[in-house]
Design a protein around this motif. Structure first.
Motif, PDB file in Angstrom:
ATOM      1  N   UNK A  40       0.872  -1.174   0.000  1.00 30.43           N
ATOM      2  CA  UNK A  40       0.000   0.000   0.000  1.00 30.43           C
ATOM      3  C   UNK A  40       0.908   1.223   0.000  1.00 30.43           C
ATOM      4  N   UNK A  41       0.884   1.939  -1.136  1.00 31.30           N
ATOM      5  CA  UNK A  41       1.802   3.058  -1.331  1.00 31.30           C
ATOM      6  C   UNK A  41       3.234   2.552  -1.173  1.00 31.30           C
ATOM      7  N   UNK A  42       3.992   3.060  -0.204  1.00 27.60           N
ATOM      8  CA  UNK A  42       5.377   2.608  -0.040  1.00 27.60           C
ATOM      9  C   UNK A  42       5.528   1.660   1.147  1.00 27.60           C
ATOM     10  N   UNK A  43       4.418   1.144   1.657  1.00 27.80           N
ATOM     11  CA  UNK A  43       4.463   0.241   2.808  1.00 27.80           C
ATOM     12  C   UNK A  43       4.178  -1.191   2.370  1.00 27.80           C
ATOM     13  N   UNK A  44       5.042  -2.098   2.777  1.00 26.43           N
ATOM     14  CA  UNK A  44       4.864  -3.514   2.466  1.00 26.43           C
ATOM     15  C   UNK A  44       4.283  -4.212   3.689  1.00 26.43           C
ATOM     16  N   UNK A  45       3.232  -4.956   3.483  1.00 28.29           N
ATOM     17  CA  UNK A  45       2.632  -5.736   4.559  1.00 28.29           C
ATOM     18  C   UNK A  45       2.746  -7.215   4.209  1.00 28.29           C
ATOM     19  N   UNK A  46       3.356  -7.989   5.096  1.00 25.22           N
ATOM     20  CA  UNK A  46       3.558  -9.417   4.850  1.00 25.22           C
ATOM     21  C   UNK A  46       2.664 -10.255   5.755  1.00 25.22           C
ATOM     22  N   UNK A  47       2.063 -11.267   5.173  1.00 29.27           N
ATOM     23  CA  UNK A  47       1.257 -12.214   5.937  1.00 29.27           C
ATOM     24  C   UNK A  47       1.854 -13.599   5.730  1.00 29.27           C
ATOM     25  N   UNK A  48       2.180 -14.266   6.817  1.00 24.83           N
ATOM     26  CA  UNK A  48       2.740 -15.612   6.725  1.00 24.83           C
ATOM     27  C   UNK A  48       1.844 -16.618   7.420  1.00 24.83           C
ATOM     28  N   UNK A  49       1.634 -17.756   6.775  1.00 28.53           N
ATOM     29  CA  UNK A  49       0.801 -18.802   7.377  1.00 28.53           C
ATOM     30  C   UNK A  49       1.312 -20.161   6.940  1.00 28.53           C
TER      31      UNK A  49
END
Length: 204
Positions: free
Chosen positions: A88-97
């Protein structure tokens, strides 16, 4: 070539059922069977009888021995993880499962789903997942620097006994080279393609 005798046809049917290699003469006889309707019909009758009384028979015209080296090794899946990367814009969001697997050896969970450091104009997201029973068995992914690290308990076995790799939505895969360090195996992968992927660790 004249028609084959019943004994010759029966012998060919036995070779077919036992998947044995053929001698030159037997290959010539099989070629004749393929081109001669009368011999072909007799062969099929005999082969069907043998097939009905055999526990492991396959009807084939060219029996061959399959070299053991051509048989794909069966691997045990130790763990399968899924990484979802959202930007989102310059922010990386990581989801691990962890992908549910009945035979999985390790049970991973995110330690810190998203760790952000740096200024607001330059943020780095790092996903770290650890095995519930062993914090030294872990998976780390640095999305901004496109670097991935994995370490897991191999009980002292060599790297050749394991396979670790990434798999992407288009079914392409990238192997993670593994190196032995005591009881553990370690792997580092640089230039990981951006986006979502699954990671698999398997044992031979």
């Amino acid at each position: 070539m004249m028609h084959l005798t019943e004994d010759q046809l029966y012998h060919l049917a036995e070779l077919s059922c036992d998947a044995e290699e053929l001698k030159t003469e037997e290959e010539q006889q099989f070629d004749h069977v393929k081109s001669c309707r009368e011999c072909f019909n007799q062969y099929c009758v005999l082969a069907t009888i043998l097939d009905a009384t055999s526990l492991n028979c396959d009807l084939v015209f060219d029996p061959v021995q399959i070299p053991e080296s051509t048989v794909a090794p069966v691997r045990k899946l130790l763990v399968a993880l899924r990484v979802t990367c959202e930007r989102v814009y310059n922010t990386i969001s990581l989801i691990g499962e962890q992908i549910p697997q009945n035979m999985a050896t390790f049970a991973f969970e995110p330690v810190l789903a998203t760790a952000v450091r740096g200024s607001s104009s330059s943020k780095t997201s790092i996903l770290r997942m650890e095995d519930l029973d062993d914090e030294d068995t872990y998976f780390v992914y640095d999305a901004e620097n496109r670097k991935l690290m994995v370490q897991f308990d191999a009980n002292g076995r060599d790297a050749a006994n394991f396979k670790a790799y990434l798999k992407f939505a288009d079914q392409t895969t990238i192997d993670i080279p593994l190196l032995k360090g005591g009881l553990y195996l370690k792997g580092t992968l640089l230039d990981v393609p951006s986006g979502n992927f699954d990671i698999f660790i398997e044992e031979n």
